[in-house]
Design a protein around this motif. Structure first.
Motif, PDB file in Angstrom:
ATOM      1  N   THR A   1       0.830  -1.203   0.000  1.00  0.00           N
ATOM      2  CA  THR A   1       0.000   0.000   0.000  1.00  0.00           C
ATOM      3  C   THR A   1       0.865   1.254   0.000  1.00  0.00           C
ATOM      4  O   THR A   1       0.566   2.226  -0.703  1.00  0.00           O
ATOM      5  N   GLY A   2       1.944   1.244   0.781  1.00  0.00           N
ATOM      6  CA  GLY A   2       2.826   2.397   0.838  1.00  0.00           C
ATOM      7  C   GLY A   2       3.436   2.721  -0.512  1.00  0.00           C
ATOM      8  O   GLY A   2       3.473   3.889  -0.927  1.00  0.00           O
ATOM      9  N   LEU A   3       3.937   1.695  -1.211  1.00  0.00           N
ATOM     10  CA  LEU A   3       4.516   1.929  -2.532  1.00  0.00           C
ATOM     11  C   LEU A   3       3.455   2.415  -3.512  1.00  0.00           C
ATOM     12  O   LEU A   3       3.673   3.364  -4.270  1.00  0.00           O
ATOM     13  N   MET A   4       2.303   1.777  -3.496  1.00  0.00           N
ATOM     14  CA  MET A   4       1.232   2.141  -4.418  1.00  0.00           C
ATOM     15  C   MET A   4       0.807   3.594  -4.222  1.00  0.00           C
ATOM     16  O   MET A   4       0.713   4.371  -5.173  1.00  0.00           O
ATOM     17  N   MET A   5       0.583   3.994  -2.960  1.00  0.00           N
ATOM     18  CA  MET A   5       0.167   5.357  -2.676  1.00  0.00           C
ATOM     19  C   MET A   5       1.291   6.354  -2.952  1.00  0.00           C
ATOM     20  O   MET A   5       1.047   7.466  -3.430  1.00  0.00           O
ATOM     21  N   GLY A   6       2.538   5.939  -2.673  1.00  0.00           N
ATOM     22  CA  GLY A   6       3.670   6.816  -2.956  1.00  0.00           C
ATOM     23  C   GLY A   6       3.805   7.106  -4.439  1.00  0.00           C
ATOM     24  O   GLY A   6       4.088   8.243  -4.839  1.00  0.00           O
ATOM     25  N   VAL A   7       3.588   6.092  -5.271  1.00  0.00           N
ATOM     26  CA  VAL A   7       3.652   6.285  -6.718  1.00  0.00           C
ATOM     27  C   VAL A   7       2.490   7.157  -7.191  1.00  0.00           C
ATOM     28  O   VAL A   7       2.660   8.003  -8.078  1.00  0.00           O
ATOM     29  N   TYR A   8       1.314   6.978  -6.599  1.00  0.00           N
ATOM     30  CA  TYR A   8       0.191   7.852  -6.945  1.00  0.00           C
ATOM     31  C   TYR A   8       0.503   9.306  -6.583  1.00  0.00           C
ATOM     32  O   TYR A   8       0.137  10.234  -7.307  1.00  0.00           O
ATOM     33  N   VAL A   9       1.167   9.519  -5.458  1.00  0.00           N
ATOM     34  CA  VAL A   9       1.505  10.875  -5.022  1.00  0.00           C
ATOM     35  C   VAL A   9       2.516  11.516  -5.969  1.00  0.00           C
ATOM     36  O   VAL A   9       2.355  12.675  -6.371  1.00  0.00           O
ATOM     37  N   ALA A  10       3.550  10.779  -6.346  1.00  0.00           N
ATOM     38  CA  ALA A  10       4.661  11.378  -7.089  1.00  0.00           C
ATOM     39  C   ALA A  10       4.664  11.073  -8.581  1.00  0.00           C
ATOM     40  O   ALA A  10       5.358  11.752  -9.349  1.00  0.00           O
ATOM     41  N   GLY A  11       3.908  10.076  -9.011  1.00  0.00           N
ATOM     42  CA  GLY A  11       4.018   9.571 -10.377  1.00  0.00           C
ATOM     43  C   GLY A  11       3.816  10.594 -11.469  1.00  0.00           C
ATOM     44  O   GLY A  11       4.553  10.610 -12.461  1.00  0.00           O
ATOM     45  N   GLY A  12       2.837  11.468 -11.313  1.00  0.00           N
ATOM     46  CA  GLY A  12       2.537  12.440 -12.361  1.00  0.00           C
ATOM     47  C   GLY A  12       3.560  13.550 -12.474  1.00  0.00           C
ATOM     48  O   GLY A  12       3.588  14.274 -13.475  1.00  0.00           O
ATOM     49  N   VAL A  13       4.409  13.708 -11.471  1.00  0.00           N
ATOM     50  CA  VAL A  13       5.391  14.791 -11.456  1.00  0.00           C
ATOM     51  C   VAL A  13       6.794  14.282 -11.791  1.00  0.00           C
ATOM     52  O   VAL A  13       7.477  14.827 -12.655  1.00  0.00           O
ATOM     53  N   SER A  14       7.224  13.230 -11.099  1.00  0.00           N
ATOM     54  CA  SER A  14       8.601  12.745 -11.253  1.00  0.00           C
ATOM     55  C   SER A  14       8.690  11.343 -11.837  1.00  0.00           C
ATOM     56  O   SER A  14       9.788  10.850 -12.091  1.00  0.00           O
ATOM     57  N   GLY A  15       7.565  10.696 -12.019  1.00  0.00           N
ATOM     58  CA  GLY A  15       7.574   9.299 -12.442  1.00  0.00           C
ATOM     59  C   GLY A  15       7.413   8.347 -11.280  1.00  0.00           C
ATOM     60  O   GLY A  15       7.192   7.155 -11.475  1.00  0.00           O
ATOM     61  N   GLY A  16       7.543   8.867 -10.056  1.00  0.00           N
ATOM     62  CA  GLY A  16       7.331   8.035  -8.873  1.00  0.00           C
ATOM     63  C   GLY A  16       8.335   6.913  -8.745  1.00  0.00           C
ATOM     64  O   GLY A  16       7.960   5.776  -8.473  1.00  0.00           O
ATOM     65  N   HIS A  17       9.619   7.219  -8.894  1.00  0.00           N
ATOM     66  CA  HIS A  17      10.644   6.179  -8.748  1.00  0.00           C
ATOM     67  C   HIS A  17      10.727   5.687  -7.300  1.00  0.00           C
ATOM     68  O   HIS A  17      10.702   4.487  -7.051  1.00  0.00           O
ATOM     69  N   LEU A  18      10.902   6.608  -6.362  1.00  0.00           N
ATOM     70  CA  LEU A  18      10.956   6.318  -4.924  1.00  0.00           C
ATOM     71  C   LEU A  18      12.077   5.354  -4.547  1.00  0.00           C
ATOM     72  O   LEU A  18      12.088   4.813  -3.442  1.00  0.00           O
ATOM     73  N   ASN A  19      13.008   5.148  -5.446  1.00  0.00           N
ATOM     74  CA  ASN A  19      14.019   4.103  -5.267  1.00  0.00           C
ATOM     75  C   ASN A  19      15.229   4.415  -6.147  1.00  0.00           C
ATOM     76  O   ASN A  19      15.089   4.493  -7.374  1.00  0.00           O
TER      77      ASN A  19
END
Length: 294
Positions: free
Chosen positions: A55-73
């Motif tokens: 859930t954390g990864l999924m929500m993190g990608v939703y938060v950042a995906g449209g701006v940075s691609g949501g790499h988080l890694n």
């Protein structure tokens, strides 16, 4: 001047997106571990932790995906650099944002459960022992795991993560429906967690592991977080980076590289059909002329 300001504003947005997305990932993920450990498994279990990180990864990608691609890694960012999908000068900026986001996420979990930590540990924060809590924030190897085994574990796990992310986001492959990519990536993490988590808990992310580990070092656990298990800490940093490159190269060589050939073939097919039609038209014309002349 305007272009320079726009560039600075753009990279700042990407920095903040990666920071916040990674913060969300760690807050949900490490928070689920904290709830499980501090409640002595009365309010959680292994599956709880798997769902928390998914859930954390999924929500993190939703938060950042449209701006940075949501790499988080950093491993994902490095893979994108290797494939030419992220400019190399942006890589250190993304890594710093991810590291700081993970550090802040760990601080958030500690603040949220501070009273529970004090009650569980009687104020003594340790990495080993019956009341150990260091593993809430960072990965530590199982007793059976060797250094080489741990490194291979991280290379394979992160390689599969990056390979699957590339498949999910590849518009020339089946891909995932628009807006559903984070859900699909979350399912990848869930799959890895239930199949590759026994050795060391599937960190797969240098920022997610090293950021919280550094937080524990300064928050009361001490330098033991780095020296435990024969200085294990570097394995979930180096292993995922190698794994990310490996997964990217494998996907490129076996899948993405062949998209261009497919495109060329599809472009050639209409041309061949047009040539066939022209030949048929010319033959029909010749037949018609032969008939009229006779």
């Amino acid at each position: 001047m305007k272009q320079h300001c726009a560039l600075k504003h753009g990279i700042l947005k990407e920095f903040l997106a990666e920071f916040l997305g990674t913060f969300v990932l760690v807050l949900f993920g490490c928070g689920s571990v904290a709830q499980t450990v501090l409640s002595r498994n009365t309010l959680g279990e292994s599956l709880t932790i798997h769902i928390g990180f998914t859930t954390g990864l999924m929500m993190g990608v939703y938060v950042a995906g449209g701006v940075s691609g949501g790499h988080l890694n950093p491993a994902v960012s490095l893979a994108m650099v290797v494939l030419g999908k992220l400019k190399i000068w942006k890589f250190p900026i993304y890594v710093i944002a991810q590291f700081l986001g993970a550090f802040a996420g760990a601080a958030g979990v500690f603040g949220l459960y501070y009273d529970a930590f004090m009650d569980f540990t009687s104020g003594i924060l340790s990495v080993t022992g019956i009341n150990a809590t260091g593993h809430i924030f960072a990965s530590y190897p199982g007793r059976h795991l060797t250094v080489l085994g741990g490194f291979i574990d991280q290379v394979i796990g992160t390689g599969m993560l990056v390979l699957c992310i590339l498949a999910i986001t590849d518009s020339k492959n089946i891909g995932a429906p628009k807006g559903m990519e984070p859900l699909a990536i979350g399912l990848v993490i869930l799959g890895i967690s239930v199949s590759m988590g026994m050795n060391c808990g599937y960190p797969l992310n240098p920022a997610r592991d090293l950021g919280p580990r550094l937080f524990t070092a300064v928050a009361g656990w001490g330098m033991e977080v780095f020296s435990t298990a024969e200085y294990w800490w570097w394995i979930p940093v180096a292993g995922p980076l190698i794994g990310g490159i490996t997964g990217a190269v494998v996907y490129f060589l076996l899948i993405e590289l062949h998209h261009s050939n497919h495109t060329e073939k599809t472009n050639q097919e209409p041309e061949e059909e047009e040539e066939d039609e022209e030949e048929e038209d010319s033959s029909l014309k010749d037949k018609y002329e032969m008939i009229t002349m006779s």
